[in-house]
Design an enzyme around this catalytic site. Structure first.
Site, PDB file in Angstrom:
ATOM      1  N   ASP A 152       0.867  -1.187   0.000  1.00 33.32           N
ATOM      2  CA  ASP A 152       0.000   0.000   0.000  1.00 33.32           C
ATOM      3  C   ASP A 152       0.898   1.229   0.000  1.00 33.32           C
ATOM      4  O   ASP A 152       2.126   1.105  -0.044  1.00 33.32           O
ATOM      5  CB  ASP A 152      -0.964  -0.009   1.200  1.00 33.32           C
ATOM      6  CG  ASP A 152      -2.281   0.695   0.889  1.00 33.32           C
ATOM      7  OD1 ASP A 152      -2.230   1.852   0.437  1.00 33.32           O
ATOM      8  OD2 ASP A 152      -3.353   0.092   1.078  1.00 33.32           O
ATOM      9  N   HIS A 232      -2.752   3.352  -4.570  1.00 34.44           N
ATOM     10  CA  HIS A 232      -2.148   2.845  -3.324  1.00 34.44           C
ATOM     11  C   HIS A 232      -0.790   2.177  -3.590  1.00 34.44           C
ATOM     12  O   HIS A 232      -0.487   1.120  -3.031  1.00 34.44           O
ATOM     13  CB  HIS A 232      -3.093   1.861  -2.623  1.00 34.44           C
ATOM     14  CG  HIS A 232      -4.262   2.533  -1.956  1.00 34.44           C
ATOM     15  ND1 HIS A 232      -4.130   3.288  -0.812  1.00 34.44           N
ATOM     16  CD2 HIS A 232      -5.582   2.566  -2.275  1.00 34.44           C
ATOM     17  CE1 HIS A 232      -5.331   3.756  -0.452  1.00 34.44           C
ATOM     18  NE2 HIS A 232      -6.225   3.339  -1.325  1.00 34.44           N
ATOM     19  N   GLU A 299      -9.857   3.272  -4.632  1.00 34.10           N
ATOM     20  CA  GLU A 299      -9.401   4.637  -4.348  1.00 34.10           C
ATOM     21  C   GLU A 299      -8.214   5.050  -5.225  1.00 34.10           C
ATOM     22  O   GLU A 299      -7.170   5.461  -4.726  1.00 34.10           O
ATOM     23  CB  GLU A 299      -9.005   4.747  -2.868  1.00 34.10           C
ATOM     24  CG  GLU A 299     -10.157   4.438  -1.938  1.00 34.10           C
ATOM     25  CD  GLU A 299      -9.761   4.479  -0.473  1.00 34.10           C
ATOM     26  OE1 GLU A 299     -10.579   4.927   0.336  1.00 34.10           O
ATOM     27  OE2 GLU A 299      -8.641   4.051  -0.120  1.00 34.10           O
ATOM     28  N   ASP A 400     -11.662  -1.870  12.096  1.00 35.75           N
ATOM     29  CA  ASP A 400     -10.940  -0.679  12.583  1.00 35.75           C
ATOM     30  C   ASP A 400     -11.923   0.378  13.059  1.00 35.75           C
ATOM     31  O   ASP A 400     -11.506   1.409  13.586  1.00 35.75           O
ATOM     32  CB  ASP A 400     -10.009  -0.101  11.506  1.00 35.75           C
ATOM     33  CG  ASP A 400     -10.738   0.270  10.219  1.00 35.75           C
ATOM     34  OD1 ASP A 400     -11.738  -0.393   9.872  1.00 35.75           O
ATOM     35  OD2 ASP A 400     -10.307   1.245   9.565  1.00 35.75           O
ATOM     36  N   TRP A 447      -8.025  -2.976   8.850  1.00 35.36           N
ATOM     37  CA  TRP A 447      -7.168  -1.868   8.401  1.00 35.36           C
ATOM     38  C   TRP A 447      -6.421  -1.373   9.627  1.00 35.36           C
ATOM     39  O   TRP A 447      -6.994  -1.327  10.728  1.00 35.36           O
ATOM     40  CB  TRP A 447      -8.010  -0.762   7.770  1.00 35.36           C
ATOM     41  CG  TRP A 447      -8.727  -1.235   6.549  1.00 35.36           C
ATOM     42  CD1 TRP A 447     -10.050  -1.524   6.430  1.00 35.36           C
ATOM     43  CD2 TRP A 447      -8.137  -1.522   5.267  1.00 35.36           C
ATOM     44  NE1 TRP A 447     -10.324  -1.966   5.157  1.00 35.36           N
ATOM     45  CE2 TRP A 447      -9.172  -1.974   4.419  1.00 35.36           C
ATOM     46  CE3 TRP A 447      -6.841  -1.438   4.751  1.00 35.36           C
ATOM     47  CZ2 TRP A 447      -8.946  -2.343   3.094  1.00 35.36           C
ATOM     48  CZ3 TRP A 447      -6.626  -1.800   3.433  1.00 35.36           C
ATOM     49  CH2 TRP A 447      -7.670  -2.246   2.618  1.00 35.36           C
TER      50      TRP A 447
HETATM   51  C1  ACM Z   1     -10.835   0.207   1.247  1.00 39.79           C
HETATM   52  O1  ACM Z   1     -11.257   0.247   2.413  1.00 39.79           O
HETATM   53  N1  ACM Z   1     -10.211   1.237   0.716  1.00 39.79           N
HETATM   54  C2  ACM Z   1     -10.968  -0.992   0.438  1.00 39.79           C
END
Ligand code: ACM
Ligand code: ZN
Length: 506
Positions: A152, A232, A299, A400, A447
């Site tokens: 990422d 990312h 994203e 998270d 996350w």
């Molecule tokens: C994500 O939470 N950006 C997949």
């Protein structure tokens, strides 16, 4: 072997009543009938049960019959045998050099084939031992897919042969957002929010990965690796800035410091950048036996593509209209690349916007988060278009998010996701009957922007992951939250007794 009454085994002062042999199992078996009484055995539980492989048992399923005289399990595959044993382990009460198990008839099999846990090791890195412990806990809850988010913006965590700069530059960030701070934007804007301490280098070698994959396989867990593209990728671009649209913007050669979304992405017009990702994926396909590879896709801002001469040339040459057409072009390209290696591509739901073959699998995360400017493909619409889907909507599956506990020592994303809501997760919600077979299952996502270490990770995962495990094992046969709560309380005691930092149920 001698049989003793259930009450007698407790009265013998073995432990408090709640610790006695019982049927508080998570996830609850699909069909369970209690017969009364217990089976008492000496020696190891595994040796006190007759296991028989037969045909005609559903995948990962088993049948179990425990009477005062013995216990028998029939199963059709190794997973069924393993899960029968996990069920027994939750029922058994150790007594002396043996134990007691309640007399039951069980018929069990999962509703969904994909029962997953995701872990982001880019934002924070936990390492092999922590991952193995997660795998152990997954198996105890009959979870079978580990989605390993290895790359990422904030860190690249795998050592890929031929690309040594990836870990040299990509596996260490020179500074991080301080604990209990939120900083998503320009790192120079609020410098006091950063710690100035090098984080890393942290990464896995090929030998590490193979060791974990082998460990997982014994627990019926397939590891789905994720290589994020085309967005990312800041940590990769720190290593190879020439694969960005505007390399001059990456002169500092460091992964992204703040959280949030990076505007510098893989140059879709640069054949060498595409070749780089192909090399990474080719190696990934050889290391990971799983037939599914995750290619990210979420994203990805298109601003850099818009102002890049190479990307504009690609748009022209491929006739994809404008920069919006580049993401589906990239997805198509990598779906094909993986198919040539016998793998299926899965991507976050952004991958399904535009013209993408239905052989691509989708992973829904934005459901119920339709914001202005977001093009959104719902899980239902994608399933209707023929994509196999894994549902992980943030509003049910993002671990998270805060648990809503009165006294919680940990720091979270701003949103809240309570245990009861996890339990209410229905992967097929809103999906028309004719497309339900496309819904393979779901997963809980970890996350880790705000999750610093393994203890904190465990706290955020458990007990909410128990609720998701039951939602995925039983589907519409879930017995209801109050029933789950009672069993989960008992399961929490077991986890805590084995050293797991499990949060309270409320
Ligand atoms: C994500 O939470 N950006 C997949
Ligand atoms: Zn470009």
């Amino acid at each position: 072997m001698r049989s003793i009454g259930f009450a007698a085994s407790c009265a013998a002062g073995l432990a408090a009543l709640s610790a006695c042999a019982g049927t508080d199992i998570v996830p609850r078996p699909l069909g369970i009938v209690e017969r009364g009484g217990v089976y008492e055995f000496t020696g190891r539980l595994e040796d006190a049960v007759r296991f028989r492989r037969v045909s005609g048992i559903p995948a990962e399923g088993y049948r179990m019959s425990v009477s005062k005289d013995g216990a028998e399990v029939v199963f059709g595959d190794d997973a069924g045998r393993l899960y029968a044993l996990e069920t027994l382990r939750q029922m058994v009460e150790t007594v002396g050099d043996g134990g007691v198990v309640p007399c039951v008839e069980i018929e069990d099999a999962p509703r969904y084939a994909w029962r997953g846990v995701h872990l982001d090791e880019s934002r924070h890195f936990f390492g092999k031992a922590a991952v193995k412990r997660i795998l152990d806990l997954m198996a105890r809850h009959k979870l079978n897919r580990f989605h390993w988010h290895l790359t990422d913006d904030q860190g690249w965590r795998i050592d890929v042969p031929g690309y040594p700069e990836l870990v040299r530059y990509g596996a260490v960030r020179p500074s991080s957002v301080r604990p209990r701070e939120r900083a998503y934007g320009d790192a120079s804007a609020d410098a006091e929010k950063y710690d100035g301490v090098a984080y890393g280098p942290y990464f896995y070698t090929e030998a590490d990965l193979r060791e974990v994959i082998e460990y997982a396989a014994k627990l019926n867990i397939q590891i789905v690796p994720e290589i994020e593209l085309p967005g990312h990728v800041c940590a990769a671009l720190a290593a190879y800035p020439q694969f960005a649209c505007h390399p001059e913007r990456l002169a500092s050669r460091r992964p992204r410091i703040s959280w949030g979304i990076e505007k510098d992405v893989l140059c879709a017009g640069n054949d060498e950048a595409i070749k780089f990702m192909e090399d990474v994926l080719d190696w990934t396909c050889r290391v990971f036996p799983c037939d599914v590879v995750h290619i990210g896709g979420d994203e990805c801002p298109q601003d850099a593509w818009k102002t890049c001469a190479k990307c504009r040339a690609r748009i022209e040459a491929e006739g994809v209209g404008d920069e919006k057409g580049l993401q589906p072009w990239i997805t198509r390209r990598f779906v094909r690349f993986l198919a040539e290696r016998g793998k299926r591509a899965i991507g976050w739901d952004e991958c399904l916007v535009g013209d993408v073959p239905s052989s691509a699998m989708g992973m829904i995360w934005r459901e119920s988060r339709i914001g202005a400017g977001h093009e959104l493909v719902s899980g239902a619409a994608a399933a209707m278009r023929g994509h196999d889907m894994v549902m992980t909507p943030s509003t049910y599956c993002y671990l998270d998010y805060a648990q809503g506990l009165a006294d919680d020592p940990h720091f979270y994303n701003r949103h809240v996701l309570k245990l009861e809501r996890c339990y209410a997760f229905d992967p097929c919600a809103g999906v028309p009957n004719e497309a339900k077979r496309r819904v393979l299952g779901g997963q809980g996502n970890n996350w880790t922007e705000f999750t610093l270490d393994q203890r904190e990770l465990e706290w955020k995962m458990w007990p909410r992951m128990m609720a998701l495990a039951e939602a995925l094992w039983l589907g519409e046969s879930k017995p209801g939250f109050e029933d789950f709560r009672r069993r989960a309380a008992r399961q929490r005691e077991r986890l805590v007794a084995s050293g797991v930092n499990c949060a309270p149920l409320e």
